[in-house]
Scaffold this motif. Structure first.
Motif, PDB file in Angstrom:
ATOM      1  N   ASP A   1       1.322  -1.239   0.587  1.00 54.94           N
ATOM      2  CA  ASP A   1       0.491  -0.412   0.467  1.00 54.94           C
ATOM      3  C   ASP A   1       0.950   1.253   0.103  1.00 54.94           C
ATOM      4  OD1 ASP A   1      -2.094  -1.318   0.011  1.00 54.94           O
ATOM      5  OD2 ASP A   1      -2.674  -1.963   1.921  1.00 54.94           O
ATOM      6  N   ALA A   2       1.978   1.025   0.913  1.00 54.45           N
ATOM      7  CA  ALA A   2       2.575   2.877   0.714  1.00 54.45           C
ATOM      8  C   ALA A   2       3.404   2.422  -0.585  1.00 54.45           C
ATOM      9  CB  ALA A   2       4.137   2.078   2.326  1.00 54.45           C
ATOM     10  N   THR A   3       4.065   1.513  -0.915  1.00 55.27           N
ATOM     11  CA  THR A   3       4.042   1.889  -2.186  1.00 55.27           C
ATOM     12  C   THR A   3       3.393   2.118  -3.581  1.00 55.27           C
ATOM     13  OG1 THR A   3       5.842   0.065  -2.035  1.00 55.27           O
ATOM     14  CG2 THR A   3       5.553   0.406  -4.298  1.00 55.27           C
ATOM     15  N   ALA A   4       2.775   2.030  -3.229  1.00 54.83           N
ATOM     16  CA  ALA A   4       0.930   2.228  -3.978  1.00 54.83           C
ATOM     17  C   ALA A   4       1.025   3.613  -3.917  1.00 54.83           C
ATOM     18  CB  ALA A   4       0.134   1.272  -3.858  1.00 54.83           C
ATOM     19  N   LYS A   5       1.021   3.665  -3.261  1.00 55.93           N
ATOM     20  CA  LYS A   5       0.552   5.266  -2.724  1.00 55.93           C
ATOM     21  C   LYS A   5       1.488   6.549  -3.203  1.00 55.93           C
ATOM     22  CE  LYS A   5      -0.158   8.716   0.876  1.00 55.93           C
ATOM     23  NZ  LYS A   5      -1.837   9.279   0.686  1.00 55.93           N
ATOM     24  N   TYR A   6       2.809   5.702  -3.314  1.00 56.49           N
ATOM     25  CA  TYR A   6       4.251   6.602  -3.625  1.00 56.49           C
ATOM     26  C   TYR A   6       3.973   6.725  -4.875  1.00 56.49           C
ATOM     27  CZ  TYR A   6       9.239   7.724  -4.911  1.00 56.49           C
ATOM     28  OH  TYR A   6      10.102   8.325  -5.193  1.00 56.49           O
ATOM     29  N   LEU A   7       3.753   5.567  -5.586  1.00 64.69           N
ATOM     30  CA  LEU A   7       4.273   5.471  -7.019  1.00 64.69           C
ATOM     31  C   LEU A   7       2.661   5.992  -8.171  1.00 64.69           C
ATOM     32  CD1 LEU A   7       4.372   1.984  -7.624  1.00 64.69           C
ATOM     33  CD2 LEU A   7       5.972   4.370  -8.185  1.00 64.69           C
ATOM     34  N   GLY A   8       2.102   7.084  -7.191  1.00 63.84           N
ATOM     35  CA  GLY A   8       0.786   7.344  -7.382  1.00 63.84           C
ATOM     36  C   GLY A   8       0.964   8.858  -7.343  1.00 63.84           C
ATOM     37  N   ARG A   9       1.433   9.065  -6.661  1.00 65.09           N
ATOM     38  CA  ARG A   9       1.675  10.674  -7.127  1.00 65.09           C
ATOM     39  C   ARG A   9       2.670  10.483  -7.904  1.00 65.09           C
ATOM     40  NH1 ARG A   9       3.845  12.473  -0.644  1.00 65.09           N
ATOM     41  NH2 ARG A   9       1.559  12.015   0.578  1.00 65.09           N
ATOM     42  N   HIS A  10       3.741   9.734  -9.297  1.00 68.20           N
ATOM     43  CA  HIS A  10       3.797   9.899 -10.605  1.00 68.20           C
ATOM     44  C   HIS A  10       3.532   9.242 -11.413  1.00 68.20           C
ATOM     45  CE1 HIS A  10       6.444  10.125  -6.429  1.00 68.20           C
ATOM     46  NE2 HIS A  10       7.717  11.141  -7.428  1.00 68.20           N
ATOM     47  N   ILE A  11       2.683   8.687 -11.039  1.00 69.92           N
ATOM     48  CA  ILE A  11       1.802   8.294 -12.542  1.00 69.92           C
ATOM     49  C   ILE A  11       0.707   7.970 -12.256  1.00 69.92           C
ATOM     50  CG2 ILE A  11       3.862   6.918 -13.182  1.00 69.92           C
ATOM     51  CD1 ILE A  11       3.279   4.648 -11.945  1.00 69.92           C
ATOM     52  N   ASP A  12       0.013   7.763 -13.464  1.00 74.80           N
ATOM     53  CA  ASP A  12      -1.503   6.945 -12.938  1.00 74.80           C
ATOM     54  C   ASP A  12      -1.965   5.718 -12.412  1.00 74.80           C
ATOM     55  OD1 ASP A  12      -4.034   8.458 -14.527  1.00 74.80           O
ATOM     56  OD2 ASP A  12      -4.067   6.248 -15.081  1.00 74.80           O
ATOM     57  N   VAL A  13      -3.160   6.551 -11.477  1.00 76.17           N
ATOM     58  CA  VAL A  13      -3.095   5.105 -10.814  1.00 76.17           C
ATOM     59  C   VAL A  13      -3.416   3.048 -11.346  1.00 76.17           C
ATOM     60  CG1 VAL A  13      -5.526   4.223  -9.305  1.00 76.17           C
ATOM     61  CG2 VAL A  13      -4.177   6.215  -9.652  1.00 76.17           C
ATOM     62  N   ILE A  14      -4.422   3.908 -12.565  1.00 75.12           N
ATOM     63  CA  ILE A  14      -3.982   2.096 -13.677  1.00 75.12           C
ATOM     64  C   ILE A  14      -2.683   1.958 -13.669  1.00 75.12           C
ATOM     65  CG2 ILE A  14      -4.844   1.668 -15.873  1.00 75.12           C
ATOM     66  CD1 ILE A  14      -6.775   3.530 -15.558  1.00 75.12           C
ATOM     67  N   GLU A  15      -1.892   3.028 -13.847  1.00 75.05           N
ATOM     68  CA  GLU A  15      -0.202   2.653 -15.055  1.00 75.05           C
ATOM     69  C   GLU A  15      -0.269   2.053 -13.035  1.00 75.05           C
ATOM     70  OE1 GLU A  15       4.036   3.682 -16.287  1.00 75.05           O
ATOM     71  OE2 GLU A  15       1.744   5.091 -16.056  1.00 75.05           O
ATOM     72  N   VAL A  16       0.063   2.404 -11.835  1.00 76.64           N
ATOM     73  CA  VAL A  16       0.180   1.284 -11.043  1.00 76.64           C
ATOM     74  C   VAL A  16      -0.249  -0.062 -11.404  1.00 76.64           C
ATOM     75  CG1 VAL A  16       0.433   1.936  -8.879  1.00 76.64           C
ATOM     76  CG2 VAL A  16       0.819   3.288  -9.914  1.00 76.64           C
ATOM     77  N   ALA A  17      -1.322   0.211 -10.815  1.00 73.66           N
ATOM     78  CA  ALA A  17      -2.548  -1.418 -11.003  1.00 73.66           C
ATOM     79  C   ALA A  17      -1.772  -2.392 -11.536  1.00 73.66           C
ATOM     80  CB  ALA A  17      -3.627  -1.226 -10.672  1.00 73.66           C
ATOM     81  N   TRP A  18      -1.355  -1.863 -13.258  1.00 77.56           N
ATOM     82  CA  TRP A  18      -0.291  -3.185 -14.074  1.00 77.56           C
ATOM     83  C   TRP A  18       0.693  -2.889 -13.915  1.00 77.56           C
ATOM     84  CZ3 TRP A  18       3.394  -1.999 -17.618  1.00 77.56           C
ATOM     85  CH2 TRP A  18       4.057  -2.444 -18.612  1.00 77.56           C
ATOM     86  N   ALA A  19       1.555  -2.842 -13.349  1.00 79.78           N
ATOM     87  CA  ALA A  19       2.721  -2.797 -12.749  1.00 79.78           C
ATOM     88  C   ALA A  19       2.639  -3.743 -11.789  1.00 79.78           C
ATOM     89  CB  ALA A  19       3.746  -1.621 -12.270  1.00 79.78           C
ATOM     90  N   ARG A  20       2.055  -3.685 -10.710  1.00 78.80           N
ATOM     91  CA  ARG A  20       1.529  -4.599 -10.031  1.00 78.80           C
ATOM     92  C   ARG A  20       1.184  -5.877 -10.312  1.00 78.80           C
ATOM     93  NH1 ARG A  20      -0.934  -8.322  -7.690  1.00 78.80           N
ATOM     94  NH2 ARG A  20      -1.756  -8.358  -5.391  1.00 78.80           N
ATOM     95  N   TYR A  21       0.239  -6.241 -11.640  1.00 75.50           N
ATOM     96  CA  TYR A  21      -0.413  -6.919 -11.618  1.00 75.50           C
ATOM     97  C   TYR A  21       1.073  -7.796 -13.264  1.00 75.50           C
ATOM     98  CZ  TYR A  21      -5.140  -7.366 -10.129  1.00 75.50           C
ATOM     99  OH  TYR A  21      -6.000  -7.409  -9.575  1.00 75.50           O
ATOM    100  N   VAL A  22       2.172  -7.295 -13.973  1.00 77.03           N
ATOM    101  CA  VAL A  22       3.037  -7.958 -14.654  1.00 77.03           C
ATOM    102  C   VAL A  22       3.443  -7.943 -13.932  1.00 77.03           C
ATOM    103  CG1 VAL A  22       4.487  -7.460 -16.503  1.00 77.03           C
ATOM    104  CG2 VAL A  22       2.116  -6.528 -16.463  1.00 77.03           C
ATOM    105  N   SER A  23       4.058  -7.654 -12.233  1.00 75.10           N
ATOM    106  CA  SER A  23       5.579  -8.110 -12.073  1.00 75.10           C
ATOM    107  C   SER A  23       5.580  -9.284 -10.974  1.00 75.10           C
ATOM    108  CB  SER A  23       6.233  -6.731 -10.847  1.00 75.10           C
ATOM    109  OG  SER A  23       4.701  -6.877 -10.667  1.00 75.10           O
ATOM    110  N   ALA A  24       3.858  -9.576 -11.277  1.00 76.60           N
ATOM    111  CA  ALA A  24       3.169 -10.656 -10.259  1.00 76.60           C
ATOM    112  C   ALA A  24       3.373 -11.788 -10.959  1.00 76.60           C
ATOM    113  CB  ALA A  24       2.099 -10.376  -9.245  1.00 76.60           C
TER     114      ALA A  24
END
Length: 324
Positions: A59-82
Motif C-alpha cells: 500500500d505504501a508503494t502504491a501511494k508513492y507511485l500514485g504521486r508520479h504516475i496514473d493509478v491504472i499504470e500503478v495497478a498494471w505494474a503490480r499485476y505484470v510483476s506478480a
C-alpha cells in the motif's frame, strides 16, 4: 511422548531360564506433540505478521507511485510483476495441470473482484492517509460475516450481528460524514472493502475446487489481460530510474504476502492467525509516518479501535460456536 517397547530376550534363550532381570534400555523419547504443535503455531504467527507487513509495504508503494504516475499504470505494474514472478516460481509451462480450473466462470469473477478492489484501493490511497484507508478496509471481515449467511449458508446469531453493527459504526467514525475533514476518496475505500468482501466469499468457494497456485495465477493473468489494452491511453514513462525499479519489484510484495499467508494457514488454524492480521495497522502507521509524514488523528484511532474490537469479538463467537 512414546515409550520404547520392552526389550526382547537374547537369542537361543528363554525369559524363564534366566530369572535375573535384564538391564532396562533407555526409553526412546520421540517429539512431544504438544511442543511441536506450539512451534507450528508460532511459525504460522510469524508468517502471518510477515504477510501483513508485505501488504502494508504494498500500500505504501502504491501511494508513492500514485504521486508520479496514473493509478491504472500503478495497478498494471503490480499485476505484470506478480505474473512474471508466478511464472518463475510455479512455471506453468512444465506444470500444465496448474492452468486447468474446474470453475472458470468463478475464477474470472473472483479475479475481476480482486482487480476492482485493487484499483479502488490504489485510487483512494492517492488522497488518503495509509491508516485511514486501512481502517476502512478492516470492515471487510464484518461484511464477510454478514454475507456468509445468504451466500454460503453460514448464518450468524444476534450477538454477531450486533458486533457487525458496532464495527460499522467504527467505520463511520473514521469517515466522519458531515465534518469534511476526510477526503471524499474515502468512499472509494468503502467500495473497495465491499468488493473485497465478495472476493473473500468467492475465494472460500473456489478453494473447494482449485489449488492456491491455480487461483493465484489466474488472478494475476486476468489483471494483465484487462489492463494492458488501456495502457496506451494512460502511460507515463517514469523519468526517475528509482520509479522503474519500484514498479518492477511492486508485484513481488503482493505475491510474497499472499504466499506467506497461504503457508501460515497451512501450519496454523485461521482462528489463531486472524487476530494478528490487525498488526497491519502498526506497519501502516509506521510507514505512513516515515515515508509521508502522516500521523493518525483521534477519529481514525477511535474508529479503528472499534472496528478491531468488533472483529475480535466475531472471532471469539466463532470459537464458541465451533466449541459447541
Amino acid at each position: 511422548m512414546t515409550a520404547a517397547p520392552a526389550p526382547l530376550p537374547p537369542p537361543h534363550s528363554s525369559a524363564a531360564a534366566d530369572p535375573a532381570p535384564s538391564p532396562a534400555l533407555p526409553a526412546v523419547i520421540g517429539p512431544d506433540p504438544a511442543a511441536q504443535a506450539q512451534r507450528m503455531r508460532l511459525y504460522g504467527i510469524v508468517l502471518m505478521c510477515g504477510a501483513v507487513a508485505c501488504f502494508a509495504c504494498l500500500d505504501a508503494t502504491a501511494k508513492y507511485l500514485g504521486r508520479h504516475i496514473d493509478v491504472i499504470e500503478v495497478a498494471w505494474a503490480r499485476y505484470v510483476s506478480a505474473l512474471v514472478l508466478a511464472f518463475l516460481v510455479f512455471n506453468p509451462l512444465t506444470r500444465p495441470g496448474m492452468l486447468r480450473t474446474r470453475r472458470p466462470g468463478l475464477q474470472i469473477g473472483r479475479s475481476a473482484l480482486l482487480l476492482a478492489t485493487t484499483l479502488l484501493n490504489f485510487a483512494a490511497l492517492k488522497y488518503l492517509q495509509l491508516d485511514q484507508a486501512l481502517a476502512i478496509l478492516f470492515s471487510t471481515p464484518l461484511m464477510v460475516a454478514a454475507l456468509a449467511g445468504p451466500m454460503l449458508g453460514e448464518w450468524i446469531g444476534p450477538r454477531r450481528w450486533a458486533a457487525i453493527a458496532v464495527g460499522l459504526v467504527g467505520v463511520v467514525i473514521v469517515l466522519q460524514p458531515g465534518f469534511g475533514s476526510v477526503h471524499p476518496a474515502a468512499l472509494l475505500s468503502m467500495l473497495s472493502a465491499v468488493a473485497a468482501s465478495f472476493y473473500a466469499i468467492a475465494t472460500r468457494v473456489l478453494s473447494r475446487f482449485d489449488s492456491d497456485a491455480t487461483t493465484l495465477f489466474y488472478s494475476n493473468l486476468l489483471g494483465v489481460l484487462l489492463l494492458t489494452p488501456v495502457m496506451p491511453f494512460v502511460w507515463t514513462t517514469p523519468e526517475d530510474p528509482v520509479l522503474i525499479v519500484v514498479m518492477m519489484l511492486f508485484g513481488g510484495l503482493g505475491s510474497l504476502g499472499h504466499f506467506l499467508l497461504i503457508v501460515a494457514h497451512r501450519h496454523t488454524p485461521a482462528s489463531i492467525l486472524s487476530p494478528f492480521s490487525y498488526s497491519q495497522i502498526l506497519w501502516t502507521t509506521t510507514l505512513g509516518f516515515l515515508v509521508f509524514g502522516d500521523l493518525p488523528n483521534r477519529w481514525t484511532i477511535a474508529g479503528v479501535t472499534i472496528v478491531i474490537a468488533s472483529g475480535l469479538y466475531l472471532l471469539h463467537r466463532e470459537r464458541v460456536r465451533r466449541g459447541r
